[in-house]
Design a protein around this motif. Structure first.
Motif, PDB file in Angstrom:
ATOM      1  N   ALA A  83      16.395  30.925 -35.222  1.00 39.21           N
ATOM      2  CA  ALA A  83      15.187  31.396 -34.544  1.00 39.21           C
ATOM      3  C   ALA A  83      15.521  32.134 -33.253  1.00 39.21           C
ATOM      4  O   ALA A  83      16.514  31.834 -32.582  1.00 39.21           O
ATOM      5  N   ALA A  84      14.651  33.080 -32.912  1.00 36.06           N
ATOM      6  CA  ALA A  84      14.796  33.786 -31.645  1.00 36.06           C
ATOM      7  C   ALA A  84      14.455  32.897 -30.455  1.00 36.06           C
ATOM      8  O   ALA A  84      14.977  33.101 -29.356  1.00 36.06           O
ATOM      9  N   SER A  85      13.594  31.914 -30.653  1.00 29.16           N
ATOM     10  CA  SER A  85      13.110  31.100 -29.541  1.00 29.16           C
ATOM     11  C   SER A  85      14.254  30.367 -28.848  1.00 29.16           C
ATOM     12  O   SER A  85      15.094  29.734 -29.489  1.00 29.16           O
ATOM     13  N   LEU A  86      14.271  30.449 -27.528  1.00 28.08           N
ATOM     14  CA  LEU A  86      15.219  29.705 -26.697  1.00 28.08           C
ATOM     15  C   LEU A  86      14.597  28.445 -26.126  1.00 28.08           C
ATOM     16  O   LEU A  86      15.273  27.670 -25.443  1.00 28.08           O
ATOM     17  N   THR A  87      13.307  28.240 -26.386  1.00 25.16           N
ATOM     18  CA  THR A  87      12.547  27.170 -25.732  1.00 25.16           C
ATOM     19  C   THR A  87      12.007  26.146 -26.722  1.00 25.16           C
ATOM     20  O   THR A  87      11.091  25.409 -26.407  1.00 25.16           O
ATOM     21  N   HIS A  88      12.574  26.104 -27.917  1.00 25.43           N
ATOM     22  CA  HIS A  88      12.096  25.200 -28.967  1.00 25.43           C
ATOM     23  C   HIS A  88      10.634  25.488 -29.304  1.00 25.43           C
ATOM     24  O   HIS A  88       9.795  24.588 -29.364  1.00 25.43           O
ATOM     25  N   GLY A  89      10.368  26.767 -29.505  1.00 26.66           N
ATOM     26  CA  GLY A  89       9.020  27.170 -29.868  1.00 26.66           C
ATOM     27  C   GLY A  89       8.228  27.657 -28.677  1.00 26.66           C
ATOM     28  O   GLY A  89       8.480  27.292 -27.521  1.00 26.66           O
ATOM     29  N   GLY A  93       7.752  26.323 -24.535  1.00 23.45           N
ATOM     30  CA  GLY A  93       8.077  27.243 -23.450  1.00 23.45           C
ATOM     31  C   GLY A  93       6.899  27.493 -22.533  1.00 23.45           C
ATOM     32  O   GLY A  93       7.045  27.556 -21.303  1.00 23.45           O
ATOM     33  N   LEU A  94       5.704  27.633 -23.118  1.00 23.49           N
ATOM     34  CA  LEU A  94       4.503  27.878 -22.310  1.00 23.49           C
ATOM     35  C   LEU A  94       4.192  26.676 -21.425  1.00 23.49           C
ATOM     36  O   LEU A  94       3.763  26.836 -20.268  1.00 23.49           O
ATOM     37  N   GLN A  95       4.425  25.485 -21.933  1.00 24.90           N
ATOM     38  CA  GLN A  95       4.149  24.278 -21.152  1.00 24.90           C
ATOM     39  C   GLN A  95       5.114  24.128 -19.983  1.00 24.90           C
ATOM     40  O   GLN A  95       4.719  23.714 -18.887  1.00 24.90           O
ATOM     41  N   ARG A  96       6.383  24.524 -20.189  1.00 24.72           N
ATOM     42  CA  ARG A  96       7.406  24.203 -19.204  1.00 24.72           C
ATOM     43  C   ARG A  96       7.774  25.380 -18.295  1.00 24.72           C
ATOM     44  O   ARG A  96       8.083  25.173 -17.125  1.00 24.72           O
ATOM     45  N   TRP A  97       7.792  26.600 -18.813  1.00 23.67           N
ATOM     46  CA  TRP A  97       8.229  27.747 -18.025  1.00 23.67           C
ATOM     47  C   TRP A  97       7.274  28.927 -18.209  1.00 23.67           C
ATOM     48  O   TRP A  97       7.697  30.018 -18.644  1.00 23.67           O
ATOM     49  N   PRO A  98       5.992  28.747 -17.909  1.00 28.68           N
ATOM     50  CA  PRO A  98       5.027  29.825 -18.162  1.00 28.68           C
ATOM     51  C   PRO A  98       5.328  31.090 -17.367  1.00 28.68           C
ATOM     52  O   PRO A  98       5.085  32.200 -17.854  1.00 28.68           O
ATOM     53  N   GLY A  99       5.874  30.949 -16.164  1.00 27.58           N
ATOM     54  CA  GLY A  99       6.105  32.115 -15.327  1.00 27.58           C
ATOM     55  C   GLY A  99       7.217  33.017 -15.806  1.00 27.58           C
ATOM     56  O   GLY A  99       7.274  34.190 -15.424  1.00 27.58           O
ATOM     57  N   GLU A 100       8.135  32.492 -16.615  1.00 29.43           N
ATOM     58  CA  GLU A 100       9.232  33.324 -17.095  1.00 29.43           C
ATOM     59  C   GLU A 100       9.266  33.418 -18.620  1.00 29.43           C
ATOM     60  O   GLU A 100      10.266  33.823 -19.209  1.00 29.43           O
ATOM     61  N   LEU A 101       8.139  33.082 -19.260  1.00 29.62           N
ATOM     62  CA  LEU A 101       8.139  33.059 -20.719  1.00 29.62           C
ATOM     63  C   LEU A 101       8.278  34.455 -21.318  1.00 29.62           C
ATOM     64  O   LEU A 101       8.935  34.622 -22.347  1.00 29.62           O
ATOM     65  N   LYS A 106      11.863  37.874 -24.508  1.00 27.08           N
ATOM     66  CA  LYS A 106      12.680  39.090 -24.659  1.00 27.08           C
ATOM     67  C   LYS A 106      14.154  38.747 -24.809  1.00 27.08           C
ATOM     68  O   LYS A 106      14.857  39.325 -25.647  1.00 27.08           O
ATOM     69  N   LEU A 107      14.624  37.802 -24.011  1.00 30.85           N
ATOM     70  CA  LEU A 107      16.021  37.387 -24.116  1.00 30.85           C
ATOM     71  C   LEU A 107      16.303  36.754 -25.477  1.00 30.85           C
ATOM     72  O   LEU A 107      17.372  36.969 -26.073  1.00 30.85           O
ATOM     73  N   THR A 409      21.485  33.049 -15.442  1.00 32.45           N
ATOM     74  CA  THR A 409      21.699  31.938 -14.517  1.00 32.45           C
ATOM     75  C   THR A 409      20.589  31.811 -13.483  1.00 32.45           C
ATOM     76  O   THR A 409      20.454  30.760 -12.858  1.00 32.45           O
ATOM     77  N   GLU A 410      19.794  32.856 -13.299  1.00 30.96           N
ATOM     78  CA  GLU A 410      18.683  32.795 -12.350  1.00 30.96           C
ATOM     79  C   GLU A 410      17.429  32.175 -12.949  1.00 30.96           C
ATOM     80  O   GLU A 410      16.450  31.918 -12.233  1.00 30.96           O
ATOM     81  N   LEU A 411      17.414  31.933 -14.249  1.00 32.65           N
ATOM     82  CA  LEU A 411      16.238  31.347 -14.891  1.00 32.65           C
ATOM     83  C   LEU A 411      16.014  29.906 -14.425  1.00 32.65           C
ATOM     84  O   LEU A 411      16.960  29.132 -14.268  1.00 32.65           O
ATOM     85  N   ARG A 412      14.756  29.552 -14.226  1.00 28.37           N
ATOM     86  CA  ARG A 412      14.424  28.149 -13.946  1.00 28.37           C
ATOM     87  C   ARG A 412      14.893  27.270 -15.096  1.00 28.37           C
ATOM     88  O   ARG A 412      15.362  26.148 -14.888  1.00 28.37           O
ATOM     89  N   MET A 413      14.757  27.761 -16.335  1.00 26.07           N
ATOM     90  CA  MET A 413      15.181  26.995 -17.501  1.00 26.07           C
ATOM     91  C   MET A 413      16.657  26.614 -17.408  1.00 26.07           C
ATOM     92  O   MET A 413      17.066  25.538 -17.863  1.00 26.07           O
ATOM     93  N   VAL A 414      17.462  27.480 -16.809  1.00 27.47           N
ATOM     94  CA  VAL A 414      18.890  27.216 -16.674  1.00 27.47           C
ATOM     95  C   VAL A 414      19.179  26.374 -15.437  1.00 27.47           C
ATOM     96  O   VAL A 414      20.049  25.501 -15.456  1.00 27.47           O
ATOM     97  N   ARG A 415      18.451  26.599 -14.363  1.00 27.14           N
ATOM     98  CA  ARG A 415      18.730  25.911 -13.101  1.00 27.14           C
ATOM     99  C   ARG A 415      18.216  24.483 -13.068  1.00 27.14           C
ATOM    100  O   ARG A 415      18.701  23.655 -12.297  1.00 27.14           O
ATOM    101  N   GLU A 416      17.224  24.158 -13.890  1.00 24.77           N
ATOM    102  CA  GLU A 416      16.606  22.839 -13.853  1.00 24.77           C
ATOM    103  C   GLU A 416      17.099  21.963 -15.006  1.00 24.77           C
ATOM    104  O   GLU A 416      17.386  22.444 -16.101  1.00 24.77           O
ATOM    105  N   ARG A 417      17.148  20.677 -14.742  1.00 23.94           N
ATOM    106  CA  ARG A 417      17.519  19.699 -15.769  1.00 23.94           C
ATOM    107  C   ARG A 417      16.276  19.005 -16.304  1.00 23.94           C
ATOM    108  O   ARG A 417      15.268  18.888 -15.606  1.00 23.94           O
ATOM    109  N   PRO A 418      16.357  18.465 -17.513  1.00 24.33           N
ATOM    110  CA  PRO A 418      15.264  17.620 -18.003  1.00 24.33           C
ATOM    111  C   PRO A 418      15.316  16.247 -17.344  1.00 24.33           C
ATOM    112  O   PRO A 418      16.257  15.935 -16.594  1.00 24.33           O
TER     113      PRO A 418
END
Length: 464
Positions: A83-89, A93-101, A106-107, A409-418
């Motif tokens: 799948a193209a999705s990097l956010t597990h659907g 992604g919309l729930q966790r990183w709406p500002g950079e979705l 695109k990535l 590396t500037e993505l919140r998804m990359v900088r933040e941990r679960p």
């Protein structure tokens, strides 16, 4: 017909790994060696990391060590949905990183295309089919959810085709299908083991030194670099990329963030023309239903049906053991669900039944980090959607090891941990309560109880 009778001849091994093109194992590392980059793990994550590193800098001396054989674990036994999705659907992604979705979508699309381009560049034959994925509703309440998703994705450049019951059944005919949405471009079907073996060969062709049956047992600093102890020696490396996923990380501080959850699958015998015509499926999409405890299913290159999912099993203390790969009660349940979905296929036999561990984290999507003053980096926690996302993870890990500030590396998804999982016995009890609650929601029109609502607010998740 008792569904169990369809399982009497099923081999307890992943179908994909029995392909006659399976390569001979490579020699183990005996003694010590030095390199610029050491990659620990020979699944997709490690193979992509090694290959992309050599593509970036052909002069780099790259070593990859694998405790068993390349692609033997999750990379060789999964469903083959790339799948193209990097956010597990999109929804996650919309729930966790709406500002950079928009950026993440695109990535992800670029990453999927890069995988396809790589297959062409190295001549990797892995039954690649860019047929997309069709998500179907099997309960009336799921139709509203699918339509809502189709409306939500449009502003983010994702096109989904909405199908009513008749249109879905014209694609794949099941009396249980009430409607669906078709992502025609964002998912490819692939023979997972052939993909792993093809990447292995590409790595070897680029000069990567791969040692199989070489288990990494310890990691420590060594001067300005790192030393990794293995079965029969040590590897001294300037930088280390960890790609062990469901297996315990050499970095103890990462372990609370990942649990191994077992997923199971069946493979049918090849369908003859009459049986295939009875269900249609001319466009060969991958399919998934829309329940919390969902099934995924697809056609193989020789027109078998892979049928997996539904049960997601966590074992107390989270140990990864081969005896967990077989679970007869789950196989019988899956067989029953298969014939309920496709009653016209009564009498079809299953030839293979298998399971294995998935590296699961609380946010579903992979997370990233560094250790030992930037000399070690990792990506882990793909939660069952790593066939494509591991290539993006490899790029990100290499950026982190280089100390570079990049778009990734500037993505919140990359900088933040679960959030980490709690210690036992709370971990096991929480996962079991979540599974019970998800099953209850599936039986009550998707209504989430107080436990699931609390987990949503806290950012915890659980998925197969």
């Amino acid at each position: 017909m008792d569904p169990a009778s369809s399982l009497k001849d099923a081999r307890p091994t992943p179908f994909w790994l029995e392909d006659p093109g399976r390569p001979e194992p490579l020699a183990a590392l005996v003694g010590d060696t030095h390199c610029d980059l050491l990659v620990v793990g020979g699944g997709y994550a490690g193979l992509w990391t090694a290959l992309v590193a050599k593509e970036r800098d052909p002069s780099l001396d790259v070593v990859l060590v694998e405790g068993h054989e390349t692609g033997w674990a999750a990379s060789g036994r999964n469903g083959g949905f790339c799948a193209a999705s990097l956010t597990h659907g999109f929804g996650n992604g919309l729930q966790r990183w709406p500002g950079e979705l928009t950026q993440l979508e695109k990535l992800g699309a670029a990453n999927l295309q890069a995988i396809e381009d790589t297959l062409g560049r190295y001549g990797i034959d892995c039954d690649w089919e860019r047929t997309g994925e069709l998500d179907v509703a099997t309960e009336p309440y799921q139709l509203d959810w699918l339509h809502e998703v189709a409306e939500q994705v449009a502003p983010y450049g994702v096109g989904l085709t909405v199908l009513d019951a008749a249109q879905v059944r014209a694609e794949v005919d099941s009396p249980t299908f009430l409607g669906g949405v078709w992502d025609k471009d964002g998912v490819a079907m692939v023979h997972p083991a052939k993909l792993a073996w093809g990447l292995r060969q590409a790595c070897l062709g680029q000069g990567v030194r791969i040692f199989e049956h070489t288990r990494a047992t310890a990691l420590e600093e060594n001067g300005s670099g790192m030393a990794v102890r293995t079965s029969y020696g040590r590897v001294f490396a300037r930088r280390v990329a960890l790609a062990t996923n469901a297996f315990p990380s050499l970095l103890r501080r990462v372990r609370p963030y990942v649990v191994p959850v077992y997923d199971y699958a069946l493979m049918t015998e090849p369908l003859d023309d009459a049986r295939l015509a009875s269900i249609g499926w001319r466009n060969r999409q991958g399919l998934g239903d829309s329940a919390n405890q969902f099934h995924y299913f697809r056609l193989s290159g020789d027109n078998r049906i892979l049928w997996g999912g539904y049960d997601a099993v966590y074992h107390y203390r989270g140990r990864v053991r081969s005896e967990h790969d077989q679970r007869p009660e789950t196989f019988r349940r899956l067989a029953g669900h298969f014939f309920r979905t496709f009653p016209q296929l009564e009498g079809v036999r299953f030839t293979h039944a298998w399971g294995g561990a998935i590296d699961t984290c609380t946010r579903f999507a992979a997370f990233y980090g560094t250790a030992h003053r930037g000399r070690v980096a990792y990506a882990t926690g793909y939660t069952g959607l790593g066939v494509g996302a591991t290539r993006f993870g490899a790029e990100t890990v290499l950026d982190l090891l280089a100390g570079e500030r990049t778009e990734r590396t500037e993505l919140r998804m990359v900088r933040e941990r679960p959030l980490p999982f709690p210690p036992e016995p709370f971990r096991w009890a929480g996962i079991e309560l979540t599974k019970w609650s998800l099953d209850r929601a599936d039986r009550h029109a998707g209504r989430r109880n107080l436990w699931l609502k609390a987990m949503d607010r806290l950012g915890f998740g659980f998925d197969s």
